[in-house]
Design an enzyme around this catalytic site. Structure first.
Site, mmCIF file in Angstrom:
data_model
loop_
_atom_site.group_PDB
_atom_site.id
_atom_site.type_symbol
_atom_site.label_atom_id
_atom_site.label_comp_id
_atom_site.label_asym_id
_atom_site.label_seq_id
_atom_site.Cartn_x
_atom_site.Cartn_y
_atom_site.Cartn_z
ATOM 1 N N ASN A 102 14.596 26.348 7.460
ATOM 2 C CA ASN A 102 13.877 27.630 7.340
ATOM 3 C C ASN A 102 13.478 27.785 5.880
ATOM 4 O OD1 ASN A 102 14.447 28.175 9.984
ATOM 5 N ND2 ASN A 102 15.819 29.902 9.578
ATOM 6 N N GLU A 500 -0.135 45.945 16.228
ATOM 7 C CA GLU A 500 0.719 44.747 16.272
ATOM 8 C C GLU A 500 1.112 44.351 17.681
ATOM 9 O OE1 GLU A 500 4.404 45.072 14.053
ATOM 10 O OE2 GLU A 500 4.556 47.172 14.552
HETATM 11 C C1 F6R Z 1 6.267 46.417 11.989
HETATM 12 C C2 F6R Z 1 7.284 45.616 11.393
HETATM 13 C C3 F6R Z 1 7.016 44.980 10.075
HETATM 14 C C4 F6R Z 1 8.253 45.106 9.174
HETATM 15 C C5 F6R Z 1 8.042 44.337 7.865
HETATM 16 C C6 F6R Z 1 9.224 44.509 6.930
HETATM 17 O O1 F6R Z 1 6.684 46.955 13.206
HETATM 18 O O2 F6R Z 1 8.337 45.441 11.944
HETATM 19 O O3 F6R Z 1 5.900 45.533 9.461
HETATM 20 O O4 F6R Z 1 8.484 46.453 8.937
HETATM 21 O O5 F6R Z 1 7.865 42.983 8.140
HETATM 22 O O6 F6R Z 1 10.397 44.077 7.534
HETATM 23 P P1 F6R Z 1 11.813 44.533 7.008
HETATM 24 O O7 F6R Z 1 11.931 45.993 7.264
HETATM 25 O O8 F6R Z 1 12.771 43.736 7.836
HETATM 26 O O9 F6R Z 1 11.864 44.202 5.556
#
Ligand code: F6R
Length: 620
Positions: A102, A500
């Site tokens: 990853n 999305e």
């Molecule tokens: C939209 C969504 C993404 C996340 C973004 C940040 O529904 O899930 O836009 O909010 O990729 O992700 P985190 O909050 O995990 O840093």
């Protein structure tokens, strides 16, 4: 984004690998594969598909135990298309080893050129295959024709990773050692599940639930040597270190749909509870404030804060925008909101009385992690508002606040968003009470917060009505989402949710901005969703609604009282419970989440795993 699993022990490796990969599906991926090795076979067996884990499972011969050592991967394409050849695992040398990865290797082109000059042949376009051959090259050199040893394997991995620039979580197995896994980490998480006579590895804790109740988080620059009876951890600079064993939190346990058709719907319905969990133990009625255990700053230090930077990506960035209104209104502290992807490369003039909050569900978003690290390097106190316990961002920050929302599996963030807003409201209250906010005003905020889970429960009652609205509009190609003040970010979030998961183009705007351009988009085929509850900007939003209606645009209005004016103008009206304006984004998001969900269903979209998206975005 990509997921990793691994197994070494006395049982069939495939059983864990397939279950683990299924549990990682939520992260988003486009191909999958596993490699296994059995002590009575001289060969690593690899099966890969450009498709879903279910296809991978069918591709494996049913019922045959392929080995007691194995690694598996779900890939979200970065370098090279989503094909079977590019899927992981990749073999190194002449199949002396197999490797999953990853992350992103930035210097893979130059490493590849060197390896090609040495005669290594590449079959894929991935950066990962470069690592596989690099390890194999060092392994061959270390053996120099002699007997292979585990030390050779370890050193080959250590030397190879020392040449990599970028991020990696790696898991490697060697043909010569049918019980050995080697894991290495830099910037991309890996967790080891400690078993009895068997060990499990995964890129997050969800695959480990039910298999191991003790876990070891690998830290950056560590390499783990994993055998059924032992785990040895080596740090690049410190040598051998003691593995820090944690109990696998019960927060991670709840990973099934419990009768809902999709994780997203289950998570929408969990919000009364997840908000309650965010509030639990944090409201201090006696002092009319909130309390947090992990900010790691004294009240005096917090009193000295002159400016707050809130950063995040996507939905978490929308939370930050609401946070800006909240903190400015309740605490009167200047706030700046930055996309983490921009903040990491900007050089904003900031003073030392500035603190930085990274807002993130997963705690693994590469841009948010990098932005926080950069701000920390500049000497700012950094804090995480984060859901996943022990995640990279939770570990990197100087302190923080957990959401306790439980695992969010649906790719579209729902309950994490409302929990982030709940935490930000408490934070605004806390900062407010350190400054000018009166005891009475603080108590009113607390009363509102205490009612919130119940009000969100009531808001969910609009579901049937939302279904009818979705049936009416699901063929539209464009949507507008409009609101003002606290509900401007709500509008942005509503639009993001729709695009999305349903792939409909949607734009969110502050309602008053319409007349500066976007109103040109309004026609009878473009629905506008107006968030128009009572409050200081109610009349203003109503005027904006009239402007859209005058141009023939269909209007779906979200209101919080029996509103004859809106009823006359709007084509559909959704009623939500009344709350103070600073809590409206939480309550108004419920119908917006349900609307996106129902529209996506009607369009036949894969709601929990929308195309091209990943749950945790671990690449830049
Ligand atoms: C939209 C969504 C993404 C996340 C973004 C940040 O529904 O899930 O836009 O909010 O990729 O992700 P985190 O909050 O995990 O840093």
């Amino acid at each position: 984004m990509c997921g990793i699993v691994g197994y070494t022990g006395n049982n069939d490796a495939c059983a864990f690998l397939i279950t683990g990969l299924q549990r990682l599906e939520y992260r988003g991926y486009d191909s999958a594969g596993i490699a296994t090795l059995s002590s009575d076979s001289p060969r690593i067996q690899t099966t890969k598909v450009a498709g879903r884990v279910a296809q991978l499972e069918s591709a494996l011969a049913a019922g045959t135990i392929r080995g007691r050592l194995g690694i598996g991967h779900t890939r979200w394409a970065t370098h090279g298309a989503a094909t079977e050849i590019n899927a992981h695992p990749h073999s190194g040398g002449r199949s002396v080893l197999s490797l999953v990865h990853n992350g992103v290797i930035e210097n893979y082109e130059s490493l590849k050129t060197d390896l090609q000059a040495k005669g290594f042949e590449f079959v894929s376009q991935t950066d990962t295959e470069v690592i596989a051959h690099l390890v194999a090259d060092h392994y061959a050199q270390l053996q120099a024709g002699g007997e292979p040893t585990v030390e050779h394997c370890v050193e080959a991995v250590q030397t190879a990773v020392s040449q990599l620039r970028g991020t990696y979580g790696l898991l490697v197995m060697f043909r010569d050692f049918p019980d050995l896994l080697i894991a290495a980490r830099c910037g991309s998480p890996l967790v080891i599940g400690v078993g009895k006579g068997e060990q499990f590895v995964a890129s997050d804790t969800s695959p480990l639930v039910g298999f191991a109740d003790r876990i070891v988080y690998l830290a950056d620059h560590q390499v783990a040597v994993i055998r059924p009876e032992s785990i040895q951890v080596l740090h690049r600079d410190q040598g051998r270190v003691r593995p820090d064993v944690h109990v696998l939190s019960s927060d991670s346990v709840d990973v099934n749909m419990e009768g809902f058709n999709h994780f997203m719907l289950k998570e929408i319905y969990e919000q009364p509870q997840s908000i309650q969990n965010a509030l639990r133990g944090r409201l201090d009625r006696d002092n009319a404030t909130a309390k947090f255990g992990g900010l790691n700053l004294t009240p005096q230090q917090l009193r000295g804060v002159q400016r707050i930077v809130l950063t995040g990506c996507g939905t978490s960035w929308h939370s930050a925008l609401v946070g800006e209104y909240l903190i400015e209104e309740l605490a009167r502290v200047p706030v700046e909101v930055e996309y983490a992807s921009e903040l990491r490369y900007r050089n904003p003039p900031t003073d030392h009385a500035t603190i930085v909050f990274g807002i993130t569900q997963s705690g693994e978003t590469a841009d948010t992690l990098a932005a926080l690290r950069e701000m920390k390097r500049k000497g700012h106190h950094t804090l995480a508002i984060c859901n996943v316990i022990g995640s990279s961002i939770a570990q990197a920050a100087d302190g923080g606040i957990y959401l306790h929302a439980g695992p969010e599996i649906g790719v579209a963030s729902t309950k994490a968003f409302t929990s982030q807003l709940t935490v930000l409201t408490m934070l605004a209250l806390y900062f407010g009470r350190l400054r000018h906010l009166s005891f009475e005003a603080g108590q009113r905020v607390i009363e509102q917060l205490e009612r919130l889970p119940h009000l969100v429960e009531q808001a969910l009652a609009c579901h049937d009505q939302v279904k009818e609205i979705a049936a009416h509009y699901h063929t539209a190609n464009n949507f507008l989402y409009l609101g003002r003040k606290f509900n401007f970010p709500t509008a942005l979030e509503g639009a993001l949710k729709l695009k999305e998961i349903s792939y409909i183009h949607a734009e969110g705007y502050p309602a008053a901005e319409m007349k500066h351009g976007p109103i040109a988009l309004v026609d009878e085929h473009t629905p506008s969703v107006f968030i128009v509850p009572q409050g200081t900007v109610y009349e203003k939003v109503l005027s904006n609604l009239q402007e859209v209606k005058a141009r023939g645009g269909p209007v779906i209005a979200i209101v919080d009282h029996d509103d004859p004016q809106v009823a006359r103008l709007a084509d559909n009206v959704i009623r939500i419970p009344q709350v103070e304006d600073f809590l409206q984004p939480i309550v108004a998001s419920i119908p917006l989440q349900l609307l996106s969900y129902e529209i996506a269903l009607l369009r036949g979209c894969d709601v929990d795993k929308p195309r091209n998206l990943a749950k945790s975005v671990t690449v830049e």
